[in-house]
Design a protein around this motif. Structure first.
Motif, PDB file in Angstrom:
ATOM      1  N   THR A   1       0.824  -1.248  -0.011  1.00 52.73           N
ATOM      2  CA  THR A   1       0.021   0.031  -0.090  1.00 52.73           C
ATOM      3  C   THR A   1       0.888   1.095   0.020  1.00 52.73           C
ATOM      4  N   LEU A   2       2.018   1.287   0.688  1.00 48.28           N
ATOM      5  CA  LEU A   2       3.016   2.304   0.653  1.00 48.28           C
ATOM      6  C   LEU A   2       3.456   2.518  -0.786  1.00 48.28           C
ATOM      7  N   ARG A   3       3.804   1.612  -1.256  1.00 45.69           N
ATOM      8  CA  ARG A   3       4.423   1.713  -2.687  1.00 45.69           C
ATOM      9  C   ARG A   3       3.278   2.159  -3.608  1.00 45.69           C
ATOM     10  N   GLU A   4       2.104   1.540  -3.476  1.00 45.56           N
ATOM     11  CA  GLU A   4       0.916   2.107  -4.390  1.00 45.56           C
ATOM     12  C   GLU A   4       0.614   3.539  -4.228  1.00 45.56           C
ATOM     13  N   THR A   5       0.727   4.035  -2.967  1.00 39.91           N
ATOM     14  CA  THR A   5       0.337   5.500  -2.723  1.00 39.91           C
ATOM     15  C   THR A   5       1.412   6.201  -3.196  1.00 39.91           C
ATOM     16  N   ARG A   6       2.572   5.818  -3.048  1.00 35.02           N
ATOM     17  CA  ARG A   6       3.819   6.464  -3.550  1.00 35.02           C
ATOM     18  C   ARG A   6       3.786   6.847  -5.245  1.00 35.02           C
ATOM     19  N   ALA A   7       3.413   5.673  -5.677  1.00 32.47           N
ATOM     20  CA  ALA A   7       3.226   5.357  -7.144  1.00 32.47           C
ATOM     21  C   ALA A   7       2.206   6.457  -7.534  1.00 32.47           C
ATOM     22  N   ALA A   8       0.943   6.415  -6.958  1.00 29.69           N
ATOM     23  CA  ALA A   8      -0.224   7.173  -7.373  1.00 29.69           C
ATOM     24  C   ALA A   8       0.097   8.944  -7.108  1.00 29.69           C
ATOM     25  N   SER A   9       0.844   9.265  -6.350  1.00 30.81           N
ATOM     26  CA  SER A   9       1.345  10.509  -5.847  1.00 30.81           C
ATOM     27  C   SER A   9       2.088  11.131  -7.045  1.00 30.81           C
ATOM     28  N   SER A  10       2.899  10.039  -7.776  1.00 32.44           N
ATOM     29  CA  SER A  10       3.730  10.465  -8.691  1.00 32.44           C
ATOM     30  C   SER A  10       3.064  10.936 -10.344  1.00 32.44           C
ATOM     31  N   VAL A  11       1.782  10.532 -10.348  1.00 30.90           N
ATOM     32  CA  VAL A  11       0.922  10.899 -11.651  1.00 30.90           C
ATOM     33  C   VAL A  11       0.490  12.212 -11.430  1.00 30.90           C
ATOM     34  N   PRO A  12       0.592  12.906 -12.398  1.00 29.34           N
ATOM     35  CA  PRO A  12       0.309  14.420 -12.440  1.00 29.34           C
ATOM     36  C   PRO A  12      -0.994  14.673 -12.260  1.00 29.34           C
ATOM     37  N   ALA A  13      -1.443  15.697 -11.219  1.00 29.87           N
ATOM     38  CA  ALA A  13      -2.918  15.684 -10.989  1.00 29.87           C
ATOM     39  C   ALA A  13      -3.545  16.313 -11.994  1.00 29.87           C
ATOM     40  N   ALA A  14      -4.773  15.552 -12.516  1.00 29.09           N
ATOM     41  CA  ALA A  14      -5.498  16.285 -13.784  1.00 29.09           C
ATOM     42  C   ALA A  14      -6.830  16.095 -13.432  1.00 29.09           C
ATOM     43  N   PRO A  15      -7.663  16.467 -12.258  1.00 28.22           N
ATOM     44  CA  PRO A  15      -9.008  16.090 -11.855  1.00 28.22           C
ATOM     45  C   PRO A  15      -9.932  16.477 -12.894  1.00 28.22           C
ATOM     46  N   PRO A  16     -10.933  15.664 -12.836  1.00 28.44           N
ATOM     47  CA  PRO A  16     -12.237  15.981 -13.810  1.00 28.44           C
ATOM     48  C   PRO A  16     -12.971  16.940 -13.187  1.00 28.44           C
ATOM     49  N   PRO A  17     -13.682  17.429 -14.168  1.00 31.19           N
ATOM     50  CA  PRO A  17     -14.835  18.475 -13.667  1.00 31.19           C
ATOM     51  C   PRO A  17     -15.720  18.359 -12.755  1.00 31.19           C
ATOM     52  N   PRO A  18     -15.837  19.046 -11.577  1.00 30.27           N
ATOM     53  CA  PRO A  18     -17.070  18.488 -10.845  1.00 30.27           C
ATOM     54  C   PRO A  18     -18.613  17.834 -11.243  1.00 30.27           C
ATOM     55  N   GLY A  19     -19.155  17.484 -10.610  1.00 29.01           N
ATOM     56  CA  GLY A  19     -20.497  16.913 -11.304  1.00 29.01           C
ATOM     57  C   GLY A  19     -20.688  15.784 -12.108  1.00 29.01           C
ATOM     58  N   GLY A  20     -19.466  15.322 -12.404  1.00 30.66           N
ATOM     59  CA  GLY A  20     -19.438  14.118 -13.327  1.00 30.66           C
ATOM     60  C   GLY A  20     -19.743  12.663 -12.560  1.00 30.66           C
ATOM     61  N   ALA A  21     -19.912  11.656 -13.358  1.00 34.64           N
ATOM     62  CA  ALA A  21     -20.357  10.135 -12.971  1.00 34.64           C
ATOM     63  C   ALA A  21     -19.136   9.646 -12.552  1.00 34.64           C
ATOM     64  N   ALA A  22     -19.002   9.249 -11.272  1.00 34.14           N
ATOM     65  CA  ALA A  22     -17.649   8.428 -11.165  1.00 34.14           C
ATOM     66  C   ALA A  22     -17.979   7.080 -11.120  1.00 34.14           C
ATOM     67  N   LEU A  23     -17.134   6.210 -11.714  1.00 30.85           N
ATOM     68  CA  LEU A  23     -17.120   4.745 -11.978  1.00 30.85           C
ATOM     69  C   LEU A  23     -15.940   4.257 -11.309  1.00 30.85           C
ATOM     70  N   PHE A  24     -16.529   3.462 -10.176  1.00 33.37           N
ATOM     71  CA  PHE A  24     -15.315   2.863  -9.405  1.00 33.37           C
ATOM     72  C   PHE A  24     -14.786   1.815 -10.081  1.00 33.37           C
TER      73      PHE A  24
END
Length: 450
Positions: A164-187
């Motif tokens: 989990t620590l490795r995954e969290t570190r890897a996820a934080s390395s992806v440039p943040a480009a959040p989608p606009p609010p109000g969309g449909a989130a598919l888990f």
């Protein structure tokens, strides 16, 4: 002699022609044995039909009772675990998964043997250890075996924490480009439920649903738990290979971005649920839940219960809950969809999203077909769905979208009001549509058995 031989391995020496054999043998062994044995041969797969409904009801009842039965002080195990929702809902025993937990199959076998024996002397050949303890009325584990189970579970917990620590570190390395609010989130899980297919994404569960949402003016995006080891065929890859397809994408967001190392240490060092269980496991009232007539079914459940409180299941789901709460608060989706119905990780997702964005609409899209013995779908209406008597219900979606009328009835049996269970079909199987019914011949029904 009036004996019943219950066999998981071929009995040697061969029982006499006046004796009865109940066969749990693999088909090839059973076929060979049937040509040798001259006595009465009962096939467990046939004999079990008389007890399967009883075994299912008992298995589901025990799954509910373990967490919801008050002790002498009036408190339940799930309340003692702390939190609302209770961490009990992340435990494998509350999930009741017959595909990964042998308890249900062994319970069917125990009731089948009890019924077939009917007072005869019982001889066991190669019975699984937990089942032999039930049928021989033996204690499930010595203290040494219990300690060994805990040590193995702690080792698994440590591995999960490291991953989990490795995954969290890897996820934080992806440039943040959040989608606009109000969309449909598919888990989903990156990168095995949605996965890269050229410049596009291919999703094995939602299929064309994202395109249909976009066509109707609702912007879809994936809210993914980074899980590169989830597909056994894709294990061992470099992180660059896993994360490269995410570059420049605004429609995939990794949940671990909302976790901090402190969250991980806190979750994996939280042993309050384990301590609550250890205080209760020898309590006579708790152990009496597993008594059924002359059988004590405790050995069928003891190891899974103990292991589940010490391995990585509970902290992993707790982290999904925390990340989902923060993601929902930041992204503010108009809708959150999951394909995992009542799975523990989905329960954590529902609880987190509601904590971060009260009032968010949550839909569970049925991911696969169900039969009555797929026990992990079913919730006991009073104790699990409504949360009696402690006010700690299982986290559930606002609406369940089901494949067919049989599945709809299964969801309704869990306690859902009728308006919360819709018969919609599933996007996973949209490609199998056959158009109109012009190819039907006559009035009969054709069934393809694979």
């Amino acid at each position: 002699m009036n004996r019943l031989h219950a066999c998981w391995t071929p009995p040697r020496p061969l029982p006499g022609p006046e004796e009865t054999v109940l066969s749990f043998l693999p088909p090839l062994d059973e076929d060979a044995f049937s040509r040798e044995f001259k006595g009465k041969l009962l096939l467990a797969r046939s004999e079990s039909t008389a007890v399967r409904a009883q075994a299912r009801a008992l298995y589901l009842r025990l799954g509910a009772d373990m967490g919801a039965t008050p002790d002498s002080s009036g408190r339940t195990l799930r309340a003692d675990c702390g939190g609302d929702p209770s961490p009990w809902w992340w435990h494998p025993s509350s999930f009741k998964d017959p595909e990964s937990d042998p308890a249900f199959g062994l319970l069917i076998a125990a009731l089948t043997v009890e019924r077939a024996a009917a007072g005869q002397e019982l001889v066991l050949h190669g019975a699984p250890g937990a089942l032999e303890r039930v049928l021989r009325a033996r204690a499930p584990y010595s203290s040494w075996c219990g300690a060994f189970i805990v040590l193995r579970a702690l080792a698994a917990r440590l591995r999960t924490a490291f991953n989990t620590l490795r995954e969290t570190r890897a996820a934080s390395s992806v440039p943040a480009a959040p989608p606009p609010p109000g969309g449909a989130a598919l888990f989903g899980f990156w990168d095995w439920s949605p996965s890269p297919s050229g410049k596009e994404l291919s999703d094995r569960y939602y299929k064309a649903l994202p395109q249909e949402l976009a066509r109707r003016g609702v912007a879809p995006f994936w809210l993914c738990w980074l899980d590169p080891e989830g597909d056994p065929a894709a294990r061992g890859r470099q992180w660059d290979q896993v994360l490269a397809p995410l570059a420049g994408r605004t429609d995939v967001v990794l949940l671990q971005r909302w976790l901090r190392p402190a969250d991980i240490f806190e979750a994996f060092l939280d042993f309050r649920p384990a301590r609550a269980y250890l205080r209760r496991r020898r309590n006579p009232a708790f152990r009496s839940l597993f008594k059924r007539g002359s059988l004590d079914l405790w050995p069928l459940f003891a190891e899974r219960l103990l292991r589940g409180f010490f391995d990585g299941c509970l902290p992993r789901c707790e982290l999904v809950r925390r990340a989902s709460a923060r993601a929902a608060a930041d992204l503010r989706p108009s809708l959150l969809a999951s394909f995992l119905e009542h799975f523990p990780v989905a329960r954590a997702l529902y609880a987190g999203a509601r904590a971060g964005l009260p009032g968010v609409r949550i839909a569970a899209i049925q991911h696969a077909s169900y039969a009555a013995e797929k026990a992990f779908l079913f919730l006991e209406p009073a104790r699990e769905f409504r949360g009696e008597p402690d006010g700690l219900p299982a986290p559930t979606p606002d609406v369940a979208l089901t494949m067919g009328s049989a599945s709809r009835e299964y969801f309704l049996s869990c306690g859902y009001p009728t308006e919360r269970v819709l018969l919609t079909g599933s996007p996973r199987y949209d490609a199998l549509r056959t158009g109109d019914a012009a190819s039907r011949r006559g009035d009969g029904v054709r069934v393809l058995c694979v």
